[in-house]
Motif scaffolding. Sequence first.
Motif, PDB file in Angstrom:
ATOM      1  N   ASP A  16       0.842  -1.199   0.000  1.00 40.27           N
ATOM      2  CA  ASP A  16       0.000   0.000   0.000  1.00 40.27           C
ATOM      3  C   ASP A  16       0.877   1.249   0.000  1.00 40.27           C
ATOM      4  N   PHE A  17       1.023   1.848  -1.173  1.00 39.77           N
ATOM      5  CA  PHE A  17       1.781   3.089  -1.327  1.00 39.77           C
ATOM      6  C   PHE A  17       0.840   4.293  -1.404  1.00 39.77           C
ATOM      7  N   SER A  18      -0.354   4.155  -0.884  1.00 38.78           N
ATOM      8  CA  SER A  18      -1.335   5.242  -0.952  1.00 38.78           C
ATOM      9  C   SER A  18      -1.401   5.982   0.375  1.00 38.78           C
ATOM     10  N   ARG A  19      -2.067   7.140   0.330  1.00 39.64           N
ATOM     11  CA  ARG A  19      -2.252   7.891   1.560  1.00 39.64           C
ATOM     12  C   ARG A  19      -3.538   8.694   1.474  1.00 39.64           C
ATOM     13  N   VAL A  20      -3.944   9.242   2.588  1.00 33.30           N
ATOM     14  CA  VAL A  20      -5.138  10.058   2.804  1.00 33.30           C
ATOM     15  C   VAL A  20      -6.387   9.173   2.848  1.00 33.30           C
ATOM     16  N   LEU A  21      -7.215   9.093   1.778  1.00 29.03           N
ATOM     17  CA  LEU A  21      -8.504   8.425   1.956  1.00 29.03           C
ATOM     18  C   LEU A  21      -8.826   7.363   0.910  1.00 29.03           C
ATOM     19  N   GLY A  23      -7.200   5.546  -1.409  1.00 27.93           N
ATOM     20  CA  GLY A  23      -6.358   4.367  -1.384  1.00 27.93           C
ATOM     21  C   GLY A  23      -6.401   3.636  -0.059  1.00 27.93           C
ATOM     22  N   PRO A  24      -6.183   4.337   1.075  1.00 30.08           N
ATOM     23  CA  PRO A  24      -6.256   3.652   2.365  1.00 30.08           C
ATOM     24  C   PRO A  24      -7.613   3.003   2.654  1.00 30.08           C
ATOM     25  N   TYR A  25      -8.715   3.610   2.171  1.00 27.29           N
ATOM     26  CA  TYR A  25     -10.017   2.969   2.348  1.00 27.29           C
ATOM     27  C   TYR A  25     -10.064   1.653   1.575  1.00 27.29           C
ATOM     28  N   ALA A  26      -9.558   1.669   0.331  1.00 29.72           N
ATOM     29  CA  ALA A  26      -9.533   0.439  -0.467  1.00 29.72           C
ATOM     30  C   ALA A  26      -8.684  -0.630   0.203  1.00 29.72           C
ATOM     31  N   THR A  27      -7.513  -0.253   0.685  1.00 29.85           N
ATOM     32  CA  THR A  27      -6.643  -1.260   1.277  1.00 29.85           C
ATOM     33  C   THR A  27      -7.169  -1.748   2.620  1.00 29.85           C
ATOM     34  N   MET A  28      -7.902  -0.898   3.355  1.00 24.77           N
ATOM     35  CA  MET A  28      -8.531  -1.393   4.581  1.00 24.77           C
ATOM     36  C   MET A  28      -9.602  -2.438   4.265  1.00 24.77           C
ATOM     37  N   LEU A  29     -10.378  -2.194   3.201  1.00 27.98           N
ATOM     38  CA  LEU A  29     -11.379  -3.187   2.814  1.00 27.98           C
ATOM     39  C   LEU A  29     -10.712  -4.509   2.473  1.00 27.98           C
ATOM     40  N   LEU A  30      -9.605  -4.452   1.722  1.00 27.25           N
ATOM     41  CA  LEU A  30      -8.881  -5.672   1.385  1.00 27.25           C
ATOM     42  C   LEU A  30      -8.310  -6.336   2.639  1.00 27.25           C
ATOM     43  N   ALA A  31      -7.793  -5.516   3.559  1.00 27.78           N
ATOM     44  CA  ALA A  31      -7.232  -6.055   4.800  1.00 27.78           C
ATOM     45  C   ALA A  31      -8.317  -6.706   5.657  1.00 27.78           C
ATOM     46  N   ASP A  32      -9.494  -6.071   5.727  1.00 29.91           N
ATOM     47  CA  ASP A  32     -10.597  -6.653   6.484  1.00 29.91           C
ATOM     48  C   ASP A  32     -10.966  -8.033   5.953  1.00 29.91           C
ATOM     49  N   LEU A  33     -10.803  -8.221   4.641  1.00 29.91           N
ATOM     50  CA  LEU A  33     -11.170  -9.485   4.011  1.00 29.91           C
ATOM     51  C   LEU A  33     -10.028 -10.493   4.045  1.00 29.91           C
TER      52      LEU A  33
END
Length: 389
Positions: A16-21, A23-33
């Motif tokens: 995850d090379f993203s920041r703010v909202l 990208g981090p929202y997308a990667t949190m969804l992936l992490a939750d799964l």
Amino acid sequence: MADRPTGPLSGLLVADFSRVLAGPYATMLLADLGAEVIKVEAPAGDDTRAWAPPVRDGISTYYLAVNRNKRSVVLDLKDDVDVVLARELAGRADVMIENFRPGGLDRFGLDFDAVASGNPRIVYASISGFGTTDQGRVLPGYDLIVQAMSGLMSLTGSPETGPFRSGISVFDVMAGMHATIGILAALNARQTSGVGQHVEVNLLSSALSGMVNQTSAYVAGGVVPQRMGNSHPSLYPYEPIPCADGELIITSGNDAQFRKLCEVIGAPELADHPRFSRMKDRNAHRDELRPLLIERLSKRTRMEWFADIIAAGVPCGPINDVSGGVGFATEIGLEPVVDVGDGEAMVPSIRNPITFSETPVDYRLPPPGLDEHGEELRRWLSDEGNSDE
């Protein structure tokens, strides 16, 4: 690494090379799964770490909202050693996601072509504000700017108030969800092809897609929608209507629901009135119908009407603040709040909205401190740590 996830995406590694909202929202969804997400941060950290107030224990609640289930490592892309580690991470990952300005990672050898040359199975997702055309790539991708330029603000508010922004960064969230969908689709395609691909999402395209009926009104009907406050251009009643102690949202989506509403409020004759019996007639004569509805609804409180109108099968609801929204979800058994972590590290968080019957969402890690997992991750990425054990 300890605490290996067990969800439906278990086994996937996300860089995850993203920041703010978005990208981090997308990667949190992936992490939750169940994906293992490595959050790569600059030495100053994700911008949202400093977006306060409000805070919890001195930490920005904005940052806390979209960064659970991740591990943080600081990699300074101005440092040659850290660039090598960043490339190593990208080379091992199943998914890489970034929201640098288009072309911003090229000079580090972290663009799609460079990463895919050594890792052809990579699903590489890029999120930008306005795409990668010569005209779009130079524009900064802030949600508020996209709300303005997409036309959303022209639809939000009333004719008297002028344009308003949405109460949330709606297109950042929407682009994050679109990126997640694209990533999952590309992962599925990889099952057959054996190779990854570049997934690109931009906020403006997400906005125009997400404005659904309003953008369709223009492109398919030649109509430029205008601000209508809380009213709907195609449905009536579909707005707040005053009761004895405040407003109640009533959404009558068809003629049958309108008839039920009229029966509940003691005005069955309205459903047979030639100016109100069909949806198109109610839309045309809403200024005449609204005071007739208010006359009946103003005789009782909104919660009294809520109980009776819902019982009759007509959608309605009171206007809550955020506390009321979380409270109502709790009241009806949705359990909207989950505690992530334990002890002093425990952080209350909003539950992932997806439920699985066989592979439940796993809330295993609270949002990480800056470089909290840096030592173990740098060791893992170094020559001495090439094993996945």
